[in-house]
Design a protein around this motif. Structure first.
Motif, short mmCIF file in Angstrom:
data_model
loop_
_atom_site.label_atom_id
_atom_site.label_comp_id
_atom_site.label_asym_id
_atom_site.label_seq_id
_atom_site.Cartn_x
_atom_site.Cartn_y
_atom_site.Cartn_z
N MET A 27 -11.58 -2.76 10.13
CA MET A 27 -10.96 -1.44 10.11
C MET A 27 -9.48 -1.53 10.48
SD MET A 27 -11.49 1.66 9.44
CE MET A 27 -10.32 2.96 9.55
N VAL A 28 -9.18 -2.29 11.51
CA VAL A 28 -7.79 -2.47 11.94
C VAL A 28 -6.99 -3.13 10.82
CG1 VAL A 28 -6.29 -3.71 13.55
CG2 VAL A 28 -8.32 -2.53 14.39
N MET A 29 -7.54 -4.16 10.20
CA MET A 29 -6.83 -4.87 9.14
C MET A 29 -6.56 -3.95 7.94
SD MET A 29 -5.32 -7.54 8.02
CE MET A 29 -5.70 -8.64 9.33
N MET A 30 -7.55 -3.16 7.55
CA MET A 30 -7.35 -2.25 6.42
C MET A 30 -6.30 -1.20 6.74
SD MET A 30 -11.19 -1.85 4.90
CE MET A 30 -10.80 -1.47 3.19
N SER A 31 -6.29 -0.72 7.97
CA SER A 31 -5.27 0.25 8.39
C SER A 31 -3.88 -0.38 8.35
CB SER A 31 -5.57 0.77 9.80
OG SER A 31 -6.75 1.49 9.81
N GLU A 32 -3.78 -1.61 8.82
CA GLU A 32 -2.50 -2.31 8.80
C GLU A 32 -2.02 -2.55 7.38
OE1 GLU A 32 -2.86 -5.82 11.20
OE2 GLU A 32 -3.06 -4.65 13.04
N LEU A 33 -2.92 -2.90 6.50
CA LEU A 33 -2.53 -3.14 5.11
C LEU A 33 -1.93 -1.89 4.47
CD1 LEU A 33 -5.38 -5.37 3.63
CD2 LEU A 33 -2.95 -5.93 3.72
N THR A 34 -2.46 -0.73 4.81
CA THR A 34 -1.94 0.50 4.20
C THR A 34 -0.59 0.90 4.77
OG1 THR A 34 -3.15 1.91 5.75
CG2 THR A 34 -4.24 1.37 3.67
N ARG A 35 -0.19 0.30 5.89
CA ARG A 35 1.11 0.62 6.49
C ARG A 35 2.13 -0.49 6.31
NH1 ARG A 35 -2.33 2.03 10.98
NH2 ARG A 35 -1.59 0.15 11.97
N THR A 36 1.77 -1.55 5.63
CA THR A 36 2.65 -2.70 5.45
C THR A 36 3.81 -2.35 4.51
OG1 THR A 36 0.76 -4.13 5.73
CG2 THR A 36 2.68 -5.12 4.73
N PRO A 37 5.02 -2.81 4.82
CA PRO A 37 6.17 -2.48 3.97
C PRO A 37 6.27 -3.34 2.69
CG PRO A 37 6.89 -3.80 5.81
CD PRO A 37 5.42 -3.54 6.02
N ILE A 38 5.16 -3.52 2.02
CA ILE A 38 5.17 -4.20 0.73
C ILE A 38 4.96 -3.13 -0.34
CG2 ILE A 38 4.39 -6.45 1.58
CD1 ILE A 38 1.57 -5.71 0.73
N PRO A 39 5.23 -3.44 -1.59
CA PRO A 39 5.04 -2.41 -2.62
C PRO A 39 3.63 -1.81 -2.55
CG PRO A 39 6.10 -4.34 -3.55
CD PRO A 39 5.69 -4.69 -2.13
N PRO A 40 3.54 -0.48 -2.65
CA PRO A 40 2.23 0.19 -2.52
C PRO A 40 1.15 -0.37 -3.43
CG PRO A 40 3.98 1.80 -2.54
CD PRO A 40 4.61 0.47 -2.84
N SER A 41 1.49 -0.70 -4.65
CA SER A 41 0.46 -1.21 -5.57
C SER A 41 -0.14 -2.51 -5.06
CB SER A 41 1.04 -1.40 -6.97
OG SER A 41 2.10 -2.33 -6.94
N CYS A 42 0.67 -3.34 -4.42
CA CYS A 42 0.16 -4.61 -3.87
C CYS A 42 -0.74 -4.37 -2.67
CB CYS A 42 1.31 -5.52 -3.46
SG CYS A 42 2.30 -6.10 -4.84
N ARG A 43 -0.33 -3.48 -1.77
CA ARG A 43 -1.14 -3.29 -0.57
C ARG A 43 -2.47 -2.64 -0.88
NH1 ARG A 43 3.19 0.62 1.80
NH2 ARG A 43 2.53 2.56 0.86
N TRP A 44 -2.52 -1.73 -1.86
CA TRP A 44 -3.81 -1.13 -2.23
C TRP A 44 -4.69 -2.17 -2.90
CZ3 TRP A 44 -4.79 2.61 0.63
CH2 TRP A 44 -3.85 3.58 0.96
N ALA A 45 -4.11 -3.01 -3.74
CA ALA A 45 -4.88 -4.08 -4.37
C ALA A 45 -5.41 -5.06 -3.32
CB ALA A 45 -4.03 -4.80 -5.41
N ASP A 46 -4.57 -5.38 -2.32
CA ASP A 46 -5.00 -6.27 -1.24
C ASP A 46 -6.12 -5.63 -0.42
OD1 ASP A 46 -3.10 -8.10 -2.03
OD2 ASP A 46 -1.72 -7.67 -0.37
N THR A 47 -6.04 -4.33 -0.18
CA THR A 47 -7.09 -3.62 0.56
C THR A 47 -8.41 -3.69 -0.19
OG1 THR A 47 -5.46 -2.13 1.56
CG2 THR A 47 -7.75 -1.40 1.55
N LYS A 48 -8.36 -3.45 -1.49
CA LYS A 48 -9.58 -3.54 -2.31
C LYS A 48 -10.16 -4.94 -2.27
CE LYS A 48 -9.65 -2.20 -6.48
NZ LYS A 48 -9.33 -1.87 -7.88
N GLU A 49 -9.28 -5.93 -2.46
CA GLU A 49 -9.74 -7.31 -2.50
C GLU A 49 -10.34 -7.74 -1.16
OE1 GLU A 49 -8.10 -11.54 -4.23
OE2 GLU A 49 -6.65 -10.13 -3.41
N LEU A 50 -9.71 -7.34 -0.06
CA LEU A 50 -10.22 -7.68 1.26
C LEU A 50 -11.63 -7.10 1.44
CD1 LEU A 50 -9.84 -8.89 4.08
CD2 LEU A 50 -8.75 -6.73 4.75
N PHE A 51 -11.82 -5.84 1.09
CA PHE A 51 -13.13 -5.22 1.22
C PHE A 51 -14.15 -5.94 0.35
CE2 PHE A 51 -16.49 -2.42 -0.22
CZ PHE A 51 -16.93 -1.84 0.96
N GLU A 52 -13.79 -6.25 -0.89
CA GLU A 52 -14.74 -6.87 -1.82
C GLU A 52 -15.17 -8.26 -1.36
OE1 GLU A 52 -12.52 -6.32 -5.41
OE2 GLU A 52 -13.09 -4.20 -5.52
#
Length: 100
Positions: A27-52
């Motif tokens: 949960m902490v990692m997913m929250s951090e990914l959504t606040r990371t200063p990388i392009p939004p499309s990358c962080r959402w893709a990373d969040t999906k991939e991490l969950f999967e």
């Protein structure tokens, strides 16, 4: 952090990371990914991939990881932000309902 870890591709790093996270740290990692200063499309893709990767991994006790509703919500939002089809989002919600 081992240098070898940093030399891996982003996907390999996410896969390796997913195998070490418990529910709370996920949960902490997913929250951090959504606040990371990388392009939004990358962080959402990373969040999906991490969950999967995480959902297919085992916890420390050797049992399948079981997400809570907050983790599912992050995953659902990541799918929405990466332009998932409405039918796919409805399928995810149905899967979430089966879990709870």
């Amino acid at each position: 952090m081992p240098l070898r870890f940093l030399q891996q591709s982003p996907s390999s790093r996410i896969q390796a990371l997913s195998q070490t996270l418990e529910v709370e740290s996920m949960m902490v990692m997913m929250s951090e990914l959504t606040r990371t200063p990388i392009p939004p499309s990358c962080r959402w893709a990373d969040t999906k991939e991490l969950f999967e990767y995480w959902i297919r991994s085992l916890d420390r006790a050797g049992k399948p990881n079981k997400p809570d509703v907050n983790i599912y919500n992050h995953y659902l939002r990541a799918n929405l932000m990466t332009n998932a089809m409405a039918a796919d989002l409805l399928d995810l919600v149905a899967q979430m309902e089966e879990q709870f």
